[in-house]
Design a protein around this motif. Structure first.
Motif, PDB file in Angstrom:
ATOM      1  N   GLN A 150       0.827  -1.190   0.000  1.00 42.17           N
ATOM      2  CA  GLN A 150       0.000   0.000   0.000  1.00 42.17           C
ATOM      3  C   GLN A 150       0.871   1.254   0.000  1.00 42.17           C
ATOM      4  N   ASP A 325       1.132  -0.005   5.265  1.00 39.09           N
ATOM      5  CA  ASP A 325       1.018  -1.430   4.940  1.00 39.09           C
ATOM      6  C   ASP A 325       0.545  -2.275   6.121  1.00 39.09           C
ATOM      7  N   MET A 328      -3.229  -3.465   6.219  1.00 39.23           N
ATOM      8  CA  MET A 328      -3.494  -4.351   5.087  1.00 39.23           C
ATOM      9  C   MET A 328      -2.854  -5.721   5.309  1.00 39.23           C
TER      10      MET A 328
END
Length: 464
Positions: A150, A325, A328
């Motif tokens: 991400q 990140d 996620m």
């Protein structure tokens, strides 16, 4: 007789007015006698303009383009064709001839069905299908390697890895332990021309120094006590035509560094107890969590080997350097564990900030292990902050955990759970971003969607 004619006229007018298709009736010369009122919306001309005009003239004016009636008169049979009108519509036109008793055409009736919306839906479907194929390809590429990205920092790493994959250049992955260097190394191999050949991973810190030479270079039969009678190929030999990945190369014994350098330079190995040189062809990938340059200065890592390895260095950032990140990855590991243990646990929205603000010294490996522990040990479907290890609760920068009242208001439906998580993400984005455009980029959605959702959840962002 007049009354019958009047009734037929009324019936014909009713058919023309009520038909969803556009109907045009012409005589044997192509002169328009009647037309449906909806011809204005389809062909851009009123009935009064069309009646009395020849279809050949209307064809020249690009109103009937091409004219199905003209084709019927020419071919003397039913004709079907596609038309593109001046109003930008796509029309399926069907022309039907009407014959008298002498088999002469006396009328042509054409039916035009507007396919514009259908064509647009078809185009949208094709675009969506191609987009889905593109996403599916990316998902299939990412799925085997468990790569979740991400943050922009990891996007740069990802792009660089893909760029160098097709070359045979030596790649050195740098970064803390647990950041996923081995995952990128394996992806690099699978994206290269050597993907169908062996990928040999060697953990340099796990092989005792006394066994390192025989494991790496192999040995001939009878080389030493306990050796296999037939001898054994080394790990370097097994990587022939494929990829040799030396993980934690900073742990490589100094005595072995010179021998490894010779193999890298000459691409030849001699087994322990042997004299025959064996040519090997492999692509070298290495990784380390240590500062090799500092080790060179200290004299514990060979300078010539360092430069041999340091062709394309790629730094993989730690988890605390790419906070985008974290959640996620947590969601990915949660889904993975749910499937593994046949559960349906989910994160309570209040846990997000705890995960994001913790410094994760063990990086991705620590996060994965912790999520598995939470899935197994949490007593409820919702995973609350109180289930987190004390170290995570202690170091995370969160003021409070959910109260009992909040726990009792646990979402009863999937929609409520999604809305809670969605609102939590919007609040965090509003805190970190200056504009709704930055929020859109941060959340991976469009700016109008951000504005709409801020209004939905009554979040005052004070942004443009």
């Amino acid at each position: 007789m007049q009354r019958v004619t009047d009734i037929l006229e009324l019936e014909l007018d009713a058919i023309l007015k009520s038909s969803t298709d556009n109907i045009v009736i012409t005589d044997e010369n192509g002169i328009v006698l009647r037309a449906s009122p909806n011809c204005l919306s389809i062909y851009g001309k009123d009935v009064s303009y069309l009646v009395g005009k020849s279809v050949y003239q209307l064809e020249k004016e690009n109103i009937f383009c091409p004219s199905v009636t003209a084709r019927v008169l020419r071919e003397k049979k039913e004709v079907q064709l596609m038309q593109q009108t001046t109003t930008g519509r796509v029309v399926m036109a069907t022309g039907v001839p009407v014959f008298d008793q002498q088999n002469r055409i006396v009328r042509v009736i054409s039916f035009s069905h507007d396919l514009t919306e259908l064509e647009r839906l078809k185009e949208d479907y094709e675009k969506l299908r191609k987009q889905m194929e593109h996403y599916q390809t990316e998902i299939e590429e990412l799925k085997p390697q468990n790569i979740v990205i991400q943050s922009k920092a990891m996007e740069r790493v990802w792009k660089l890895v893909r760029r160098v994959a097709q070359s045979d250049a030596t790649v050195l992955f740098l970064g803390e332990s647990g950041v996923g260097k081995n995952v990128f190394a394996r992806f690099l191999h699978l994206s290269s021309s050597r993907r169908n050949e062996p990928f040999i991973e060697v953990n340099c810190s796990a092989i005792p120094e006394s066994l390192f030479e025989s494991e790496m270079f192999g040995y001939e039969k009878g080389s030493f006590t306990g050796a296999q009678k037939t001898g054994k190929p080394g790990l370097i030999e097994l990587a022939d035509q494929g990829t040799l990945f030396l993980d934690e190369i900073g742990e490589l014994p100094l005595s072995m560094q010179a021998k490894l350098l010779k193999v890298l330079q000459e691409k030849k190995v001699i087994r322990v107890g042997g004299v025959k040189e064996r040519t090997v062809d492999f692509r070298l990938i290495a990784s380390t969590n240590r500062n090799l340059e500092e080790m060179v200065k200290q004299g514990i890592f060979r300078q010539d080997l360092f430069y041999r390895l340091h062709v394309i260095p790629i730094y993989v950032p730690s988890l605390r350097e790419r906070k985008e990140d974290i959640f996620m990855l947590a969601q990915y590991f949660l889904e993975k564990c749910n499937q593994k243990y046949h559960m349906d646990k989910y994160f309570h929205p209040s846990i997000v900030d705890h995960l994001v603000h913790y410094h994760w010294p063990g990086n991705v490996r620590e996060l994965e292990n912790m999520i598995e522990r939470l899935v197994i040990t949490s007593e409820t479907k919702a995973i609350y902050p109180e289930y987190l290890p004390f170290s995570v609760q202690k170091h995370s920068e969160v003021a409070s955990t959910p109260s009992l009242a909040e726990k009792r208001s646990e979402p009863s439906t999937l929609k409520e759970a999604v809305e809670q998580v969605e609102r939590q993400w919007l609040l965090r984005a509003a805190q970190q971003c200056k504009t709704t455009y930055e929020m859109a980029d941060y959340l991976g959605i469009s700016q109008p969607t951000v504005v709409r959702k801020l209004k939905k959840y009554r979040i005052d962002s004070k942004m443009n």
